[in-house]
Design a protein around this motif. Sequence first.
Motif, mmCIF file in Angstrom:
data_model
loop_
_atom_site.group_PDB
_atom_site.id
_atom_site.type_symbol
_atom_site.label_atom_id
_atom_site.label_comp_id
_atom_site.label_asym_id
_atom_site.label_seq_id
_atom_site.Cartn_x
_atom_site.Cartn_y
_atom_site.Cartn_z
ATOM 1 N N ARG A 150 -37.763 27.898 -22.369
ATOM 2 C CA ARG A 150 -39.198 28.066 -22.115
ATOM 3 C C ARG A 150 -40.037 27.232 -23.085
ATOM 4 O O ARG A 150 -41.030 26.626 -22.692
ATOM 5 C CB ARG A 150 -39.593 29.539 -22.179
ATOM 6 N N VAL A 151 -39.633 27.200 -24.340
ATOM 7 C CA VAL A 151 -40.364 26.386 -25.312
ATOM 8 C C VAL A 151 -40.216 24.903 -24.964
ATOM 9 O O VAL A 151 -41.191 24.150 -24.972
ATOM 10 C CB VAL A 151 -39.872 26.671 -26.746
ATOM 11 N N LEU A 209 -39.874 23.505 -22.192
ATOM 12 C CA LEU A 209 -40.620 23.120 -20.982
ATOM 13 C C LEU A 209 -42.089 23.526 -21.058
ATOM 14 O O LEU A 209 -42.807 23.433 -20.060
ATOM 15 C CB LEU A 209 -39.975 23.764 -19.739
ATOM 16 N N SER A 210 -42.544 23.940 -22.227
ATOM 17 C CA SER A 210 -43.886 24.535 -22.300
ATOM 18 C C SER A 210 -45.008 23.521 -22.115
ATOM 19 O O SER A 210 -46.150 23.907 -21.908
ATOM 20 C CB SER A 210 -44.064 25.287 -23.619
ATOM 21 N N ARG A 244 -54.867 31.108 -32.812
ATOM 22 C CA ARG A 244 -55.183 31.830 -31.603
ATOM 23 C C ARG A 244 -55.767 30.809 -30.644
ATOM 24 O O ARG A 244 -56.887 30.317 -30.832
ATOM 25 C CB ARG A 244 -56.213 32.939 -31.895
ATOM 26 N N SER A 266 -56.114 29.583 -26.293
ATOM 27 C CA SER A 266 -56.495 30.287 -25.063
ATOM 28 C C SER A 266 -55.301 30.565 -24.168
ATOM 29 O O SER A 266 -55.425 31.164 -23.124
ATOM 30 C CB SER A 266 -57.555 29.495 -24.312
ATOM 31 N N ARG A 267 -54.140 30.051 -24.545
ATOM 32 C CA ARG A 267 -52.888 30.457 -23.903
ATOM 33 C C ARG A 267 -51.791 30.243 -24.927
ATOM 34 O O ARG A 267 -52.071 29.929 -26.085
ATOM 35 C CB ARG A 267 -52.643 29.703 -22.597
ATOM 36 N N GLN A 268 -50.527 30.416 -24.512
ATOM 37 C CA GLN A 268 -49.449 30.461 -25.501
ATOM 38 C C GLN A 268 -48.914 29.094 -25.910
ATOM 39 O O GLN A 268 -48.233 28.986 -26.922
ATOM 40 C CB GLN A 268 -48.288 31.322 -24.971
ATOM 41 N N ALA A 269 -49.184 28.051 -25.140
ATOM 42 C CA ALA A 269 -48.684 26.721 -25.516
ATOM 43 C C ALA A 269 -49.705 25.682 -25.090
ATOM 44 O O ALA A 269 -50.520 25.933 -24.203
ATOM 45 C CB ALA A 269 -47.348 26.437 -24.826
ATOM 46 N N LEU A 270 -49.623 24.520 -25.720
ATOM 47 C CA LEU A 270 -50.440 23.382 -25.320
ATOM 48 C C LEU A 270 -51.901 23.801 -25.183
ATOM 49 O O LEU A 270 -52.487 23.755 -24.112
ATOM 50 C CB LEU A 270 -49.910 22.830 -23.985
ATOM 51 N N LEU A 289 -55.866 24.275 -27.364
ATOM 52 C CA LEU A 289 -56.713 24.092 -28.543
ATOM 53 C C LEU A 289 -56.895 25.433 -29.218
ATOM 54 O O LEU A 289 -56.953 26.463 -28.560
ATOM 55 C CB LEU A 289 -58.080 23.560 -28.118
#
Lengths: 453, 759
Positions: free
Chosen positions: A129-130, A132-133, A359, A361-365, A367
Amino acid sequence: MKMTVTVNGRKRTVDVAPLARLLDVLRDGLALKGTKEGCGDGECGACAILLDGLLVNACCVPAIQATGRAVVTIEGLAEAGEGRPEPDRLQQAFVDEGAVHCGFCTPGMIMASRALLEERPHPSESEIRVGLSGSLCRCTGYGTIVAAVAKAAGEGYPERPLPWKSGGGERPLFSPDEAERFFVPESLDEALAILHRHPDATVLAGTTDLLPDMKKGRAAPERAIDLLRVPELKGIACDGSVIRIGACTTNGEIIRSPLLRERLPVLVDAASHSGAPAIQNRATLGGNVANASGAADHLVLLLALGASVTVASVRGERTLPLEDFVVAYRKTACEPGELIREIVIPLPPEGSLQKWIKRGSRQALTLSRVSLAFHLEREGERIKVFRLAAGSMSPVPLRLTETERAVTGRTITVETARLAAETARSEIHPRKSPDYRRAITANLVRRFFEELI
Amino acid sequence: MPQFNVIGTSPPRLDGREKVLGQAPFIADVPIPGCWVGGVVASPVPHGRIRAIVRDPAFDWSRVVFVDAASLPCRNFVHMVRDDFPILAEEKVTFVTQAVALVAGPDRATVDEALRHVTVDIEPLPAVFSVDEALKGEVVVWGEDNVIDEYRIDRGDVKKAFAEADLVVEGDYATGLHEQLYLENQGMAAIPRDDGSLEIVGSMQCPYYVQGALEQALGLAPERLRVKPCVTGGGFGGKEDYPSVLALWTAVLALKSGRPVRILYERGQDLQSTPKRHPSTTRIRTAVRRDGTITGLEIELRFNGGAFTTLSRVVQQRGMLHCQGAYRIANVAIHSLTVATNMVPSGAYRGFGAPQGLFAIERHMDRIARELALDPLDVRLKNIVDEGDTFPCGQKLKGVFARQVLERAAELSGYRKKRALYAQGSEGPLRRGIGLSVAFHGGGFTGSGEATMGTVVRIDYDGAFSLHVSSTDMGQGALTVLPMIAAEALGLRPDEIAAPRPDTAVCPNSGPTVASRTTMYVGRVVTEACKALIDELRTFLAYQEGISPRAIAFTKGALHCRSRSWTVAQAARARCDAQGPFSVEGRLPQEAAACFNLDRFEGEAYRSYAWIAQAVEVAVNVDTYEVKPLEATIVAEIGRAIHPVLVEGQIAGGFLQALGWSHIEDLTVTPEGRFSADQLNAYLIPTTLDTPQWHIDVMEEPCDVGAYGAKGLGELPMNGAAPAALSAVENATGVFGTEIPLTGEKLFRLIEAQGGTER
């Protein structure tokens, strides 16, 4: 310019503009249409390819930097069968597991999978998962894709390591006009001499911002100097009580560095949460510092670590504390003719503690909306040294010195945690969503101390 | 359970090989010799009167072709539900990015340069972006009062129900813009042929919609308009309406220049100018008994339609017909409006109005539970619709599995135990929560749409079978599933039947690839074509054998008479050898379509409904207000799973889009009328790390309409994820979200208003 590049094992020479995107070179120049453009911003992974064996987004690589290197595209994975290419085991696993729907993300997704399996032949599900994130898929919900990668890995894929991990090392052949404007120095002295002559030239490192900006018409460098061939700007070394990291060291190199994993794991953590693999393999530490952005992932941590920046020019070198180097939003203390040579980070003393939190706005990729970095040294029960830096709250990241002073000398108690949180809350003045960002900051500061009680 | 040879297996998809090899031709990949590049002069303002379109004489305009409304060589409208959407703005612009003029030139650089030398002189007018503002009527965007469409349903005695209620529960709910985010941007090319005909190739869901729009505006006969979808990189509704616009632009430029012209959207342009899911607001009032029984329901459902009708009317109808939820309520009054604003026109997105209405009613069920201190599952079970119940439109239901999917999802997810446990809270920043919802989706066109569509499918045999449909495979697997259906019907292997990409010069009109209709309705028509094929072969064999066709039976995938038998392949070969290649067609039997009175909004809205329940488990970080989905348990009753692997892919993929919408896909309209995102770092969709673990359970209760009992599936998983996710957040934190996306900042405000999360 004439660009020679090894693509899928074959040397190819094409005429292109020095800052043409590798994506366009492949698609238009070499008619390799398997590499897709989904955004042109490094935000979707549809154009992911392997460059010298590492995953990168072809939309963010300029031709001048790809010259002399080895590129592998989706077309390069297929095994040449009788007259027509046959899917390799990984490609076939995507078909078999139902990991292919619309097919637009598929080539990039497969390249990201291959890159992952090159490095980790037996990845766990979370490692897949990481890995392919940075590759977006809107059709499948990713479950079948993860299963396909696991299946290929289980079958022993790749049977052989990638044969094309380096190119021929060719240099770009510039036209007379280009030769006045584009430069590929191979030593620091050479780079500094060019920069001395052309202080207005754009320096090229990871180009993860520059190429998207050019596409949108927000940048059009007249002159450019590629720094990626300068060996002095690369590398991670422990030098007495400091760690020196060359400006062109990528996040990927930081993540893979055994030295940093052992001596400065917090930097590895920050690098792992900046962008996604294809960006990490391009984005450089120096670039992150040079951007002088309030949301820059590394600046916050480097502030808390008490890092300094060494800049170089033909006049020599000078080293500045990071606070003094980052002058204002998008403005550094670099004088014309100077470039960042390295970042110098004091080795944290034994028993000290560092933490970096982002923090997004989502878990990967993503700002950062808030980022915080902590450095803590204790003497017995008491806080001896405490440094706290915050990002995305101001034009440039800041040290929260009032908070630092408020708790230094105190023992770590619930009361200290509360004091630190409240001081931090009032010390920051975010322009957008101030109460939200203040609340997150206060919560995280309080939690940092509470977990130490 | 019937034994199948092909149905229920999951063969590799037919286009999988070319896609993994990177050889699948998307519109950007197709070589078109001599092709010019098209560009759009877009309105910079949301509302204004065009004074002049000024072309700077410093640019050599002979290098390009230029078209504005005045020089348009055709009628100026894009045929959709109404013909109100102009190809190019005439006197007024009513949304930012509206096309004012078009340019085509030999390459991108020339076109960009030309575009930089055009100025649109516009007198700005006041603009409205919200439904409330638009309903004030101070700014008229569309028609006389900005009301694009209005519908009502009244059933039973609502007044009496409220008068007799133990409790009246009221709530307001809102859903935000939602971008389809197909990974492949919009793209289209028009190629003029020597005989004066036009060929259109591109990324699209509905080749005959495109052909129809061209026919209506250009006045060319359909035979002279050949439309061929390329491999289409995702649609989700986003390539239902807009490709007609792009096709007309490229067609006009091609006719004007005499050259092929292609327009490929960049991501920023695609985000800024193409239709999104309609933002909605819903007000719900319910009359409730103390035990949770709902006796009366009032719904006011409002959609923000943007500047033109596009597909809003049909979106609104579907919203109306789903917004009461999967519940049995005797007294119902539903009123719905689609209102025009100066926003980019809203359009089709998977679910088509249903997800908005279902979000509101499902959250409202949670609210009733909260007010009565009951579990949300019990309130749902108290009111859940069962076999023989009636929906507000007057449709008496059969094939209802709402209770079954709901109970099963609750059981598989461990809902009751977890809901109680998580409500107690926990130490540390991570709070877990579980929420649940139930939903449904009507398969195929709304109302009498399938009856009037005239779906046709053709099977050709010329030594090999090929199946011709106008359905596009945009990833959902239509061109793998439809040949499977034919293979089952004919006793063949799926790989014995080719299913080429549609080409209007070759394929009949089996309708658009929308409305969860492809497997169900087009698949059904495939079986009808197979029956026609068998009849054809039976007639031929009877003639050849000198016996009555009735003496030839078709069983177990073969044709038999008393003395011998033939496989379908053998019989077709014999027929072809004797009489040459042949074709058969299938059509939808009238009894398979619903019958609905749209004027009275009454009758059979859909022939069958598919049912879904979902339990979502999340971890909420109360330090950072982040919601991380952990587990999703989805139970769907879909009639028949033709290709189980693709079914699961549809469910997980659709569900994830809805989950993204519930908390991270945040798009708003700026004060200048632009969408807030013009690149992908500003419109975030879930990555691998934002995705829960999937537990998908499929129930099959065949319906009597779709192919082998299949019901519509594509849109179903979009319908219930968002309210389930917000219920999970409620379970974790105690706060009651009424609006999606529930971004971190909105969650923070709710938690603040509640006074924190410590319980």
